[in-house]
Design an enzyme around this catalytic site. Structure first.
Site, mmCIF file in Angstrom:
data_model
loop_
_atom_site.group_PDB
_atom_site.id
_atom_site.type_symbol
_atom_site.label_atom_id
_atom_site.label_comp_id
_atom_site.label_asym_id
_atom_site.label_seq_id
_atom_site.Cartn_x
_atom_site.Cartn_y
_atom_site.Cartn_z
ATOM 1 C CE LYS A 134 86.074 6.084 3.253
ATOM 2 N NZ LYS A 134 86.901 7.049 2.486
ATOM 3 C CG HIS A 165 71.335 -17.992 -4.898
ATOM 4 N ND1 HIS A 165 70.796 -16.820 -5.377
ATOM 5 C CD2 HIS A 165 70.360 -18.603 -4.171
ATOM 6 C CE1 HIS A 165 69.539 -16.730 -4.973
ATOM 7 N NE2 HIS A 165 69.248 -17.803 -4.239
ATOM 8 N NE ARG A 196 94.223 15.643 -0.018
ATOM 9 C CZ ARG A 196 94.338 16.056 1.240
ATOM 10 N NH1 ARG A 196 93.316 16.644 1.844
ATOM 11 N NH2 ARG A 196 95.460 15.886 1.906
HETATM 12 P P1 FAD Z 1 100.015 11.147 1.975
HETATM 13 O O1 FAD Z 1 99.125 10.108 2.491
HETATM 14 O O2 FAD Z 1 99.513 12.561 1.979
HETATM 15 O O3 FAD Z 1 101.350 11.055 2.838
HETATM 16 C C1 FAD Z 1 102.371 11.977 2.702
HETATM 17 C C2 FAD Z 1 103.194 11.946 3.984
HETATM 18 O O4 FAD Z 1 104.395 12.667 3.757
HETATM 19 C C3 FAD Z 1 102.514 12.623 5.164
HETATM 20 O O5 FAD Z 1 102.622 11.832 6.312
HETATM 21 C C4 FAD Z 1 103.280 13.926 5.329
HETATM 22 O O6 FAD Z 1 103.323 14.384 6.677
HETATM 23 C C5 FAD Z 1 104.665 13.486 4.878
HETATM 24 N N1 FAD Z 1 105.525 14.580 4.411
HETATM 25 C C6 FAD Z 1 105.237 15.555 3.523
HETATM 26 N N2 FAD Z 1 106.321 16.332 3.311
HETATM 27 C C7 FAD Z 1 107.318 15.827 4.091
HETATM 28 C C8 FAD Z 1 108.675 16.177 4.295
HETATM 29 N N3 FAD Z 1 109.248 17.188 3.638
HETATM 30 N N4 FAD Z 1 109.390 15.446 5.175
HETATM 31 C C9 FAD Z 1 108.846 14.393 5.843
HETATM 32 N N5 FAD Z 1 107.560 14.011 5.678
HETATM 33 C C10 FAD Z 1 106.821 14.718 4.796
HETATM 34 N N6 FAD Z 1 91.939 7.476 -1.098
HETATM 35 C C11 FAD Z 1 91.465 6.241 -1.326
HETATM 36 O O7 FAD Z 1 92.044 5.514 -2.136
HETATM 37 N N7 FAD Z 1 90.378 5.757 -0.655
HETATM 38 C C12 FAD Z 1 89.711 6.513 0.248
HETATM 39 O O8 FAD Z 1 88.735 6.051 0.833
HETATM 40 C C13 FAD Z 1 90.168 7.825 0.502
HETATM 41 N N8 FAD Z 1 89.550 8.592 1.400
HETATM 42 C C14 FAD Z 1 90.025 9.846 1.651
HETATM 43 C C15 FAD Z 1 89.343 10.641 2.554
HETATM 44 C C16 FAD Z 1 89.778 11.933 2.811
HETATM 45 C C17 FAD Z 1 89.032 12.775 3.807
HETATM 46 C C18 FAD Z 1 90.950 12.413 2.157
HETATM 47 C C19 FAD Z 1 91.485 13.775 2.461
HETATM 48 C C20 FAD Z 1 91.637 11.627 1.257
HETATM 49 C C21 FAD Z 1 91.166 10.342 0.983
HETATM 50 N N9 FAD Z 1 91.807 9.517 0.051
HETATM 51 C C22 FAD Z 1 91.317 8.277 -0.197
HETATM 52 C C23 FAD Z 1 93.009 9.962 -0.665
HETATM 53 C C24 FAD Z 1 94.262 9.384 0.010
HETATM 54 O O9 FAD Z 1 94.290 9.770 1.361
HETATM 55 C C25 FAD Z 1 95.502 9.871 -0.709
HETATM 56 O O10 FAD Z 1 95.398 9.590 -2.089
HETATM 57 C C26 FAD Z 1 96.733 9.168 -0.153
HETATM 58 O O11 FAD Z 1 96.889 9.425 1.214
HETATM 59 C C27 FAD Z 1 97.994 9.618 -0.901
HETATM 60 O O12 FAD Z 1 99.092 8.943 -0.381
HETATM 61 P P2 FAD Z 1 100.551 9.566 -0.426
HETATM 62 O O13 FAD Z 1 101.431 8.555 0.183
HETATM 63 O O14 FAD Z 1 100.836 10.046 -1.785
HETATM 64 O O15 FAD Z 1 100.489 10.876 0.487
HETATM 65 P P1 NAI Z 2 87.115 16.360 -5.632
HETATM 66 O O1 NAI Z 2 88.003 16.726 -6.745
HETATM 67 O O2 NAI Z 2 86.600 14.982 -5.509
HETATM 68 O O3 NAI Z 2 85.826 17.311 -5.663
HETATM 69 C C1 NAI Z 2 85.928 18.697 -5.612
HETATM 70 C C2 NAI Z 2 84.603 19.298 -6.062
HETATM 71 O O4 NAI Z 2 84.601 20.674 -5.735
HETATM 72 C C3 NAI Z 2 84.380 19.184 -7.562
HETATM 73 O O5 NAI Z 2 83.103 18.675 -7.818
HETATM 74 C C4 NAI Z 2 84.546 20.616 -8.039
HETATM 75 O O6 NAI Z 2 83.765 20.923 -9.176
HETATM 76 C C5 NAI Z 2 84.072 21.403 -6.829
HETATM 77 N N1 NAI Z 2 84.589 22.756 -6.737
HETATM 78 C C6 NAI Z 2 85.849 23.189 -7.014
HETATM 79 N N2 NAI Z 2 85.940 24.515 -6.766
HETATM 80 C C7 NAI Z 2 84.725 24.921 -6.329
HETATM 81 C C8 NAI Z 2 84.200 26.174 -5.892
HETATM 82 N N3 NAI Z 2 84.947 27.275 -5.864
HETATM 83 N N4 NAI Z 2 82.916 26.229 -5.490
HETATM 84 C C9 NAI Z 2 82.139 25.114 -5.501
HETATM 85 N N5 NAI Z 2 82.583 23.898 -5.906
HETATM 86 C C10 NAI Z 2 83.865 23.806 -6.303
HETATM 87 O O7 NAI Z 2 87.889 16.833 -4.317
HETATM 88 P P2 NAI Z 2 87.663 16.495 -2.776
HETATM 89 O O8 NAI Z 2 86.291 16.040 -2.499
HETATM 90 O O9 NAI Z 2 88.210 17.673 -2.055
HETATM 91 O O10 NAI Z 2 88.621 15.270 -2.546
HETATM 92 C C11 NAI Z 2 89.992 15.369 -2.904
HETATM 93 C C12 NAI Z 2 90.495 14.066 -3.400
HETATM 94 O O11 NAI Z 2 90.705 13.185 -2.315
HETATM 95 C C13 NAI Z 2 89.555 13.308 -4.321
HETATM 96 O O12 NAI Z 2 89.621 13.771 -5.643
HETATM 97 C C14 NAI Z 2 90.059 11.931 -4.196
HETATM 98 O O13 NAI Z 2 91.159 11.780 -5.046
HETATM 99 C C15 NAI Z 2 90.508 11.862 -2.749
HETATM 100 N N6 NAI Z 2 89.465 11.208 -1.961
HETATM 101 C C16 NAI Z 2 89.143 9.922 -2.254
HETATM 102 C C17 NAI Z 2 88.160 9.271 -1.555
HETATM 103 C C18 NAI Z 2 87.796 7.890 -1.933
HETATM 104 O O14 NAI Z 2 88.525 7.285 -2.696
HETATM 105 N N7 NAI Z 2 86.702 7.351 -1.429
HETATM 106 C C19 NAI Z 2 87.460 9.909 -0.438
HETATM 107 C C20 NAI Z 2 87.844 11.281 -0.250
HETATM 108 C C21 NAI Z 2 88.834 11.879 -0.972
#
Ligand code: FAD
Ligand code: NAI
Length: 475
Positions: free
Chosen positions: A58, A454, A282
């Site tokens: 973000k 508004h 993921r």
């Molecule tokens: P995580 O955030 O993955 O945290 C898990 C933690 O556990 C990590 O720190 C890891 O190091 C630790 N851990 C793992 N195994 C062990 C172990 N054995 N011992 C000790 N520590 C350990 N979601 C949204 O809602 N809004 C968004 O805008 C958004 N944007 C995203 C953008 C990107 C690029 C990505 C990749 C994800 C995004 N997500 C977003 C998804 C969001 O990041 C995840 O859904 C969220 O972080 C999940 O939270 P969690 O606590 O389950 O796991």
């Molecule tokens: P995603 O599930 O959103 O999208 C993956 C896309 O890849 C799908 O459209 C799927 O059809 C396509 N795909 C899968 N295999 C493929 C292949 N072999 N070739 C071409 N296309 C293929 O997964 P993404 O973008 O990796 O994000 C993972 C998760 O992280 C999201 O599902 C979401 O839960 C979280 N996230 C949330 C955000 C938010 O809330 N704003 C921002 C970023 C991530």
């Protein structure tokens, strides 16, 4: 000697750290173990979300949008910017600083709530009469015993078979957030949430971006009308999205990455780019947890198996967030964390999966809650819809951003709101009103009768609700 706790939380992401705080508020003696390391090897609480997910993405979306506005939108407002240039190093440093503020914020919250933090990897050792024994392998090795354990170990990016992440040429979300120079050509595989957000960042900064998506439909989980509108906007911006493709061999060399792919018509093609971001979903992370040491059950996807209350197959072991079923969203993980802490305290924690909002932070933003028309058709429930375009909203015109619409779906008979779908400016904020309405089982008429300020974008929400009864006032 082992350290005894009422609750040990494994993972300090949004699921884990929030669960730890709520458990501490409820009077438990709580430990949280997290292994994430910052660039200096120190702890970096906040998990994927804070370090390589929600927060840094973000920050870059905001910075890149400013850059694009300065280059294209400001002129329309009578603001001339001459010799506009990009200081990418500074932009990335700002992003890192925002991440650090969030890391530090969680450290502060742990201190405030008297939560013991252990930096290192936690693994199950055995179950004892006093609870579960957990080894922490970190800067100082420790053994903890928890009467209750909450596993919140999150998820990792899924690699493409035959193309492992090297974070140099083939990037996961981690590398995608720290490319040192704007690539001339960039490919993203997967046009899901990360594909669109990260594709937008690098396109705005000057990369020629191609997104290769396997499915024939764009954003299949999103309401069709909203997805169509968003696709139109992305096409106009020059984000090249190829649907229905089959990705073949990927070759990485010093020069960049060469991707063999077949388009929707079956024509074989090759795309040569400087960098490739793979964003195809993921996978739940249980690496190093030693689930087998205590017999913790995983499902066929590698996620920890839980019931609707986040209970695992083991007594007093709970799992939440990305490592279990359900959407991989930070706020879903947080809600589960709170609910589990409350259940441990004998309360009735609850998560309503029907009202978990989704937001894609592109421009236009996409946000929704509840069901789509497609889902309702499939379930056979009769519904009515109403929509309102931002083109007819005064605030949107003043902002200079009139793309998109708000759409309500309500039950045909009772008028209960079943879904709200939005694409347009700041809909990440507007969606909250719809979530509140659905939590309170409101009807579309309830929203239509509420006074909205508004001029505000929220008037589009009210007007879309009015549109359900075909009585918009401004369209
Ligand atoms: P995580 O955030 O993955 O945290 C898990 C933690 O556990 C990590 O720190 C890891 O190091 C630790 N851990 C793992 N195994 C062990 C172990 N054995 N011992 C000790 N520590 C350990 N979601 C949204 O809602 N809004 C968004 O805008 C958004 N944007 C995203 C953008 C990107 C690029 C990505 C990749 C994800 C995004 N997500 C977003 C998804 C969001 O990041 C995840 O859904 C969220 O972080 C999940 O939270 P969690 O606590 O389950 O796991
Ligand atoms: P995603 O599930 O959103 O999208 C993956 C896309 O890849 C799908 O459209 C799927 O059809 C396509 N795909 C899968 N295999 C493929 C292949 N072999 N070739 C071409 N296309 C293929 O997964 P993404 O973008 O990796 O994000 C993972 C998760 O992280 C999201 O599902 C979401 O839960 C979280 N996230 C949330 C955000 C938010 O809330 N704003 C921002 C970023 C991530």
């Amino acid at each position: 000697m082992s350290k005894q706790f009422d609750v040990v939380v494994i993972g300090g992401g949004p699921g884990g750290y929030i669960a730890a705080i709520r458990a501490a508020q409820l009077g438990f003696n709580v430990a949280c173990v997290d292994e994430w390391k910052n660039s200096k090897g120190g702890p970096a609480l906040g998990g994927t979300c804070t370090n390589v997910g929600c927060i840094p993405s973000k920050a870059l979306l905001q910075s890149s949008e400013h850059f694009e506005h300065a280059g294209h939108a400001f002129e329309d407002h009578g603001i001339k910017v001459e010799n506009l240039s990009l200081d990418l190093a500074r932009m990335l440093a700002r992003k890192d600083a925002v991440v650090k503020q969030n890391n530090d914020g969680i450290v502060y919250l742990f201190k405030k709530n008297k939560i013991a933090f252990f930096h290192g990897r936690a693994s199950f050792v055995k179950s004892t009469d006093a609870g579960y024994e957990i080894a922490v392998a970190g800067s100082a090795d420790d053994t903890l015993v928890g009467k209750h354990v909450i596993v919140a170990t999150g998820s990792n990016a899924r690699p493409l078979p035959g193309a492992p992440f090297d974070e140099e040429n083939i990037l996961s979300n981690d590398g995608a957030l720290r490319i040192g120079g704007v690539p001339k050509k960039l490919c993203l595989i997967g046009s899901g949430v990360i594909g669109l957000e990260m594709g937008s960042v690098w396109r705005r900064l000057g990369a020629e971006v191609t997104v290769l998506e396997a499915l024939p439909t764009f954003l299949g989980a999103v309401d069709e009308q909203i997805a169509k509108e968003a696709k139109k906007a992305f096409d106009k911006q020059g984000l090249k999205i190829e649907l229905g493709v089959k990705v073949g061999e990927i070759k990485s060399s010093k020069k960049g990455v060469s991707i063999a792919w077949t388009d929707a018509k079956g024509e074989a093609k090759t795309l040569d780019v400087d960098k490739l971001i793979v964003s195809i979903g993921r996978v739940p992370n249980t690496v190093g947890l030693q689930a087998e040491a205590v017999g913790l059950k995983l499902d066929e996807r590698g996620a920890i198996e839980v019931d609707a209350d986040c209970k695992t197959n083991l007594p007093n072991v709970w799992a939440i967030g990305d490592v279990v079923r359900g959407p991989m969203l930070a706020h879903k993980a947080e809600e589960e964390g709170v609910a589990v802490a409350e259940r441990i305290a004998g309360q009735h924690g609850h998560v309503n999966f029907n009202t978990v909002p989704w937001v894609i932070y592109t421009s236009p933003e996409i946000a929704w809650v509840g069901q789509t028309e497609k889902q309702l058709k499939e379930s056979g429930r009769a519904y009515k819809t109403g929509s309102f375009p931002f083109l007819a909203n005064g605030r949107a015109r003043a902002l200079g951003d009139t793309t998109g619409l708000v759409k309500f779906i309500a039950d045909a008979e009772t008028d209960e709101i079943l879904g709200v779908h939005m694409v347009g400016p700041q809909v990440s904020e507007l969606i909250s009103e719809a979530v509140v309405a659905m939590e309170f089982k409101a009807s579309s008429e309830d929203i239509a009768r509420i006074c909205h300020a508004h001029p505000s974008l929220s008037e589009a929400t009210k007007e879309a609700a009015l549109a359900v009864e075909k009585r918009t006032l401004n369209f």
